[in-house]
Design an enzyme around this catalytic site. Structure first.
Site, mmCIF file in Angstrom:
data_model
loop_
_atom_site.group_PDB
_atom_site.id
_atom_site.type_symbol
_atom_site.label_atom_id
_atom_site.label_comp_id
_atom_site.label_asym_id
_atom_site.label_seq_id
_atom_site.Cartn_x
_atom_site.Cartn_y
_atom_site.Cartn_z
ATOM 1 N N LYS A 209 0.721 -1.292 -0.085
ATOM 2 C CA LYS A 209 -0.204 -0.106 -0.057
ATOM 3 C C LYS A 209 0.871 1.324 -0.065
ATOM 4 O O LYS A 209 0.581 2.098 -0.738
ATOM 5 C CB LYS A 209 -0.801 -0.032 1.125
ATOM 6 C CG LYS A 209 -1.570 1.319 1.535
ATOM 7 C CD LYS A 209 -2.724 1.646 0.705
ATOM 8 C CE LYS A 209 -3.051 3.256 0.957
ATOM 9 N NZ LYS A 209 -4.357 3.421 0.460
ATOM 10 N N CYS A 263 -3.153 10.867 1.621
ATOM 11 C CA CYS A 263 -2.555 9.717 1.438
ATOM 12 C C CYS A 263 -1.246 9.977 0.895
ATOM 13 O O CYS A 263 -0.204 9.536 1.556
ATOM 14 C CB CYS A 263 -3.493 8.915 0.647
ATOM 15 S SG CYS A 263 -5.238 8.863 1.186
HETATM 16 N N1 SAJ Z 1 -1.696 14.998 -8.652
HETATM 17 C C1 SAJ Z 1 -0.500 15.816 -9.558
HETATM 18 N N2 SAJ Z 1 -0.319 15.293 -10.552
HETATM 19 C C2 SAJ Z 1 -0.974 14.197 -11.272
HETATM 20 C C3 SAJ Z 1 -1.860 13.456 -10.224
HETATM 21 C C4 SAJ Z 1 -2.181 13.884 -9.205
HETATM 22 O O1 SAJ Z 1 -0.277 16.763 -9.125
HETATM 23 O O2 SAJ Z 1 -0.473 13.812 -12.471
HETATM 24 C C5 SAJ Z 1 -1.892 15.407 -7.372
HETATM 25 C C6 SAJ Z 1 -3.477 15.834 -7.237
HETATM 26 O O3 SAJ Z 1 -3.774 16.963 -7.739
HETATM 27 C C7 SAJ Z 1 -3.290 15.800 -5.624
HETATM 28 C C8 SAJ Z 1 -2.626 14.548 -5.336
HETATM 29 O O4 SAJ Z 1 -1.803 14.568 -6.433
HETATM 30 O O5 SAJ Z 1 -3.101 16.821 -5.234
HETATM 31 C C9 SAJ Z 1 -3.270 13.090 -5.060
HETATM 32 O O6 SAJ Z 1 -4.384 12.912 -5.931
HETATM 33 P P1 SAJ Z 1 -4.482 11.519 -6.534
HETATM 34 O O7 SAJ Z 1 -5.865 11.693 -7.289
HETATM 35 O O8 SAJ Z 1 -3.285 10.981 -7.325
HETATM 36 O O9 SAJ Z 1 -4.674 10.423 -5.439
HETATM 37 P P2 SAJ Z 1 -5.604 10.567 -3.952
HETATM 38 O O10 SAJ Z 1 -4.828 11.103 -2.906
HETATM 39 O O11 SAJ Z 1 -6.772 10.864 -4.126
HETATM 40 O O12 SAJ Z 1 -5.895 8.940 -3.706
HETATM 41 C C10 SAJ Z 1 -4.717 8.040 -3.632
HETATM 42 C C11 SAJ Z 1 -4.848 6.639 -4.798
HETATM 43 N N3 SAJ Z 1 -3.720 6.236 -4.865
HETATM 44 C C12 SAJ Z 1 -2.912 5.992 -6.123
HETATM 45 O O13 SAJ Z 1 -3.477 6.297 -7.028
HETATM 46 C C13 SAJ Z 1 -1.775 5.162 -6.169
HETATM 47 C C14 SAJ Z 1 -5.931 5.879 -4.295
HETATM 48 O O14 SAJ Z 1 -5.999 4.821 -5.073
HETATM 49 C C15 SAJ Z 1 -5.782 5.471 -2.914
HETATM 50 O O15 SAJ Z 1 -6.778 4.514 -2.418
HETATM 51 C C16 SAJ Z 1 -5.806 6.764 -1.764
HETATM 52 O O16 SAJ Z 1 -4.344 7.564 -2.514
HETATM 53 C C17 SAJ Z 1 -5.275 6.188 -0.498
HETATM 54 O O17 SAJ Z 1 -6.357 6.265 0.396
HETATM 55 O O18 SAJ Z 1 -4.261 5.965 -0.260
#
Ligand code: SAJ
Length: 421
Positions: A209, A263
């Site tokens: 995870k 996360c």
């Molecule tokens: N972000 C970027 N650039 C990108 C993608 C995301 O800057 O190309 C930023 C987003 O704007 C945001 C942050 O990253 O601020 C996180 O967003 P996210 O959509 O990537 O992820 P979370 O935090 O909403 O959810 C993540 C997910 N993990 C993965 O994709 C590996 C989800 O599957 C997990 O269940 C969750 O964390 C968790 O609970 O751990």
């Protein structure tokens, strides 16, 4: 087939409540436990104390059918699912106190042979620690075979906003204290999970995870580093990434104002804490992403200097978006929120217009700033000298023309001009 007919879910937050509701939907008797009386009351009324699409319908149905109840007390049950927070401390080490407290409380209800599943995101060794706490309270359940209880770690991997769908469709990793424990946990999740359920030991499941979120963090850090490199070289980073991603084995993520949510910006620190010498790339990625809001502020300072030079007046600044990612209302650990607050503090003579269409009122950290006010997107852009685009909420896409001729700091590339020729 599982022989478990009743479960207690400890922690009714973003993961615990959806999990409780989906188990109830699949026919189990589910009792939710939370330290907050407000949360317990909301659930017992069939309502959800936070926003998550479809969850409300599940909870309402489960409560109406008498299959989901809640209280602040932990009852006896065939299985327990612990889904409590694992924050980090000031020194970035994981704080297991909520897991330990849950373990001590449920231990008092045990009769022997229960299955205890930890779902909270946890550092390697946390499930073993939970077992240690439980047997510490209940040495009577320990025997020469290592104890009569089964422990498992089954991390959640659902994306906020798509939780109810991903609970069913995602593959799941189940780490067991023994093969029997892992198989017992798998049989329970088979009640609703349509993805593959993969068995391993507890430490590997815990690490899997953390590694998933660290993988994403490292890749976002790469994109953020590129954005800072390109700004100094007069290259449009979004065009650059689009072009590079045409390579069949390249898939660069998108730069932004930093990494938010609770996360991805947290979990990699658990790996760094577990292996401080070896985890060099993971630590650097965290540092790069954490430094991005400060870099955005520097960009705004440069634009503010220009405005001051040409008009002699401090600039009016519009900050578009406060959420941690597009098209949601979640402000937790949001870099956009952090940047907007810093704009208010560091530009005390400027009017700061904060725009967030998904919330009705600004959070306390912003309302205390006398020069900062909430505004609608159009009015804010029209009034501003500098527009800082912090979240690419869909409705902002069509407002680009309004910012023509103004200083724009576009952290998401939503208003980019491509191709660059
Ligand atoms: N972000 C970027 N650039 C990108 C993608 C995301 O800057 O190309 C930023 C987003 O704007 C945001 C942050 O990253 O601020 C996180 O967003 P996210 O959509 O990537 O992820 P979370 O935090 O909403 O959810 C993540 C997910 N993990 C993965 O994709 C590996 C989800 O599957 C997990 O269940 C969750 O964390 C968790 O609970 O751990």
């Amino acid at each position: 087939m599982t022989n478990i007919s009743s479960i207690a879910v400890v922690g009714l937050g973003y993961i615990g409540l959806p999990t409780a509701a989906i188990f109830a939907e699949s026919g189990l008797r589910v009792h939710g436990v939370d330290v907050s009386q407000k949360t317990v009351d909301a659930v017992n009324h069939g309502t959800v104390p936070f926003v998550e699409p479809e969850l409300g319908d599940y909870v309402e149905r489960a409560v109406a059918a008498g299959r989901l109840t809640a209280s602040v007390e932990t009852p006896a049950a065939d299985a327990y699912i612990v889904a409590v927070p694992t924050p980090f401390r000031q020194d970035k080490s994981p704080d297991l106190s909520y897991i330990e407290a849950a373990g001590r409380t449920l231990a008092a209800q045990l009769r022997g042979s229960e299955l205890i599943i930890l779902e909270s995101t946890s550092p390697p060794g946390a499930t073993e620690r939970l077992a240690e706490v439980v047997y510490g309270v209940r040495p009577d359940l320990m025997d020469e075979d290592g104890g009569s209880l089964d422990f498992a770690h089954c991390p959640e991997r659902v994306l906020p906003g798509k939780v109810m769908a991903e609970l069913v469709t995602n593959d799941r990793i189940v780490g067991g204290s023994s093969r029997g424990a892992a198989e017992r946990a798998r049989d329970l999740y088979l009640l609703f999970c349509r993805g593959d359920i993969l068995l391993t030991n507890t430490r590997t499941a815990e690490m899997a995870k953390l590694v998933e979120n660290a993988f994403r963090d490292v890749n976002i850090a790469f994109a953020n580093e590129l954005s800072m490199i390109c700004a100094g070289l007069d290259i449009d980073v979004w065009e650059l990434i689009d072009l590079a991603n045409h390579h069949p084995r390249v898939n660069i993520l998108q730069p932004g104002p930093g990494v938010g949510g609770h996360c991805i910006a947290v979990d990699p620190w658990f790996i760094v804490d577990a292996a401080p010498e070896a985890a060099r790339l993971i630590r650097s990625a965290r540092e790069i992403n954490d430094a991005k809001p400060g870099w955005v502020i520097q960009q705004v300072k440069a634009a503010a200097y220009d405005v001051l030079q040409s008009s002699g007046e401090p600039p009016v600044i519009a900050a578009l978006g406060l959420a941690f990612k597009p098209n949601i209302d979640d402000l937790r650990e949001s870099p956009a929120l952090d940047i907007t607050r810093q704009l208010g503090e560091q530009f005390p003579d400027s009017r700061i217009l904060a725009v967030e269409p998904h919330v009705d009122t600004l959070p306390a950290g912003l309302t205390s700033l006398p020069n900062l006010e909430k505004a609608a997107a159009r009015e804010a852009i029209e009034a501003a000298d500098i527009v800082v685009l912090l979240v690419d909420h869909a409705p902002f896409a069509e407002l680009k023309e309004l910012a023509a001729g103004k200083h724009v700091v576009d952290t998401r590339g939503q208003w980019r001009q491509t191709p660059g020729i």
